[in-house]
Design a protein around this motif. Structure first.
Motif, PDB file in Angstrom:
ATOM      1  N   THR A 102       0.809  -1.220   0.000  1.00  0.00           N
ATOM      2  CA  THR A 102       0.000   0.000   0.000  1.00  0.00           C
ATOM      3  C   THR A 102       0.845   1.273   0.000  1.00  0.00           C
ATOM      4  OG1 THR A 102      -1.848  -1.104   1.064  1.00  0.00           O
ATOM      5  CG2 THR A 102      -1.766   1.269   1.285  1.00  0.00           C
ATOM      6  N   PHE A 103       1.850   1.341   0.852  1.00  0.00           N
ATOM      7  CA  PHE A 103       2.679   2.548   0.935  1.00  0.00           C
ATOM      8  C   PHE A 103       3.557   2.676  -0.316  1.00  0.00           C
ATOM      9  CE2 PHE A 103       2.999   2.650   5.901  1.00  0.00           C
ATOM     10  CZ  PHE A 103       1.645   2.903   5.976  1.00  0.00           C
ATOM     11  N   ARG A 104       3.689   3.918  -0.788  1.00  0.00           N
ATOM     12  CA  ARG A 104       4.559   4.219  -1.915  1.00  0.00           C
ATOM     13  C   ARG A 104       5.726   5.125  -1.527  1.00  0.00           C
ATOM     14  NH1 ARG A 104       2.536   0.321  -3.340  1.00  0.00           N
ATOM     15  NH2 ARG A 104       1.206  -0.025  -5.128  1.00  0.00           N
ATOM     16  N   GLN A 105       5.500   6.035  -0.547  1.00  0.00           N
ATOM     17  CA  GLN A 105       6.556   6.952  -0.144  1.00  0.00           C
ATOM     18  C   GLN A 105       6.178   7.635   1.161  1.00  0.00           C
ATOM     19  OE1 GLN A 105       7.367   9.938  -3.100  1.00  0.00           O
ATOM     20  NE2 GLN A 105       9.076  10.830  -1.958  1.00  0.00           N
ATOM     21  N   VAL A 106       7.171   7.872   2.021  1.00  0.00           N
ATOM     22  CA  VAL A 106       6.999   8.657   3.241  1.00  0.00           C
ATOM     23  C   VAL A 106       7.964   9.823   3.140  1.00  0.00           C
ATOM     24  CG1 VAL A 106       7.064   8.681   5.754  1.00  0.00           C
ATOM     25  CG2 VAL A 106       6.461   6.558   4.562  1.00  0.00           C
ATOM     26  N   ALA A 107       7.434  11.048   3.090  1.00  0.00           N
ATOM     27  CA  ALA A 107       8.263  12.243   2.941  1.00  0.00           C
ATOM     28  C   ALA A 107       8.063  13.176   4.126  1.00  0.00           C
ATOM     29  CB  ALA A 107       7.926  12.967   1.643  1.00  0.00           C
ATOM     30  N   TRP A 108       9.097  13.920   4.439  1.00  0.00           N
ATOM     31  CA  TRP A 108       9.100  14.892   5.536  1.00  0.00           C
ATOM     32  C   TRP A 108       8.564  16.212   5.015  1.00  0.00           C
ATOM     33  CZ3 TRP A 108       9.816  14.306  10.558  1.00  0.00           C
ATOM     34  CH2 TRP A 108      10.173  15.394  11.358  1.00  0.00           C
ATOM     35  N   ALA A 109       7.563  16.767   5.696  1.00  0.00           N
ATOM     36  CA  ALA A 109       7.013  18.066   5.313  1.00  0.00           C
ATOM     37  C   ALA A 109       7.369  19.136   6.344  1.00  0.00           C
ATOM     38  CB  ALA A 109       5.500  17.975   5.126  1.00  0.00           C
ATOM     39  N   GLY A 110       8.147  18.777   7.356  1.00  0.00           N
ATOM     40  CA  GLY A 110       8.673  19.773   8.279  1.00  0.00           C
ATOM     41  C   GLY A 110       8.117  19.687   9.685  1.00  0.00           C
ATOM     42  N   SER A 111       8.762  20.452  10.545  1.00  0.00           N
ATOM     43  CA  SER A 111       8.342  20.589  11.933  1.00  0.00           C
ATOM     44  C   SER A 111       8.427  22.070  12.263  1.00  0.00           C
ATOM     45  CB  SER A 111       9.251  19.766  12.855  1.00  0.00           C
ATOM     46  OG  SER A 111       8.734  19.744  14.162  1.00  0.00           O
ATOM     47  N   TYR A 112       7.288  22.671  12.569  1.00  0.00           N
ATOM     48  CA  TYR A 112       7.201  24.118  12.676  1.00  0.00           C
ATOM     49  C   TYR A 112       6.128  24.483  13.699  1.00  0.00           C
ATOM     50  CZ  TYR A 112       6.715  28.942  10.974  1.00  0.00           C
ATOM     51  OH  TYR A 112       6.674  30.316  10.859  1.00  0.00           O
ATOM     52  N   GLU A 113       6.463  25.367  14.606  1.00  0.00           N
ATOM     53  CA  GLU A 113       5.518  25.868  15.613  1.00  0.00           C
ATOM     54  C   GLU A 113       4.802  24.744  16.363  1.00  0.00           C
ATOM     55  OE1 GLU A 113       3.015  28.855  13.832  1.00  0.00           O
ATOM     56  OE2 GLU A 113       4.663  30.297  13.807  1.00  0.00           O
ATOM     57  N   GLY A 114       5.568  23.753  16.789  1.00  0.00           N
ATOM     58  CA  GLY A 114       5.010  22.691  17.622  1.00  0.00           C
ATOM     59  C   GLY A 114       4.280  21.591  16.892  1.00  0.00           C
ATOM     60  N   HIS A 115       4.310  21.600  15.556  1.00  0.00           N
ATOM     61  CA  HIS A 115       3.654  20.565  14.753  1.00  0.00           C
ATOM     62  C   HIS A 115       4.686  19.918  13.836  1.00  0.00           C
ATOM     63  CE1 HIS A 115       0.267  23.060  15.923  1.00  0.00           C
ATOM     64  NE2 HIS A 115      -0.547  22.098  15.556  1.00  0.00           N
TER      65      HIS A 115
END
Length: 153
Positions: A102-115
């Protein structure tokens, strides 16, 4: 399991420590390991979106697959002093899921302001579930956020 957004808004003080994945008979699993002051965790927003956006900049984070699952963990990947608690070796391939059902890719979208945000590319818009597992008090085993995506309908 279903297609609708899964959201929990509990107060938390955890930090992201790791991201890992596992394969199971009926689903693929993504796990976000957390650490901090609590043994429980309950603050997240996981949903299908047309395109995941990078935290802070808003830039698109394209991923392989026919559907994008946006995972927002209301926990930073840095400590109160700003030191990183988790930094992926490769932002485009946080976890190697090549050849998975099922999974095709796991990408990082960042860590900003506690999220912290991850983009999970899946082969199709398939049912998913989200739940938190408690950590063990007085140990290095903190709570975990679990995202399971079914192999089929």
């Amino acid at each position: 399991m279903g297609l609708l957004a899964k959201v929990a808004d509990g107060p938390d003080t955890e930090m992201v420590n790791d991201v890992r994945a596992g394969r199971h008979a009926c689903f693929d699993r993504l796990v976000v390991d957390l650490g901090g002051q609590d043994t429980t965790f309950g603050s997240y927003d996981v949903r299908y979106v047309p395109l995941v956006s990078e935290d802070g900049s808003g830039r698109a984070v394209p991923v392989r697959g026919a559907a994008d699952l946006q995972i927002v963990v209301r926990a930073p990947a840095y400590d109160p002093r700003g030191a990183a608690t988790f930094t992926p070796a490769d932002r485009r391939e946080v976890v190697d899921v090549a050849g998975w059902t099922t999974f095709r890719q796991v990408a990082w979208a960042g860590s900003y302001e506690g999220h912290t945000t991850l983009a999970l590319g899946v082969r199709a818009r398939l049912p998913f579930r989200v739940f938190a597992l408690a950590g063990t008090p007085a140990s290095d085993h903190g709570p975990r956020l679990v995202i399971d995506v079914a192999h089929r309908w």
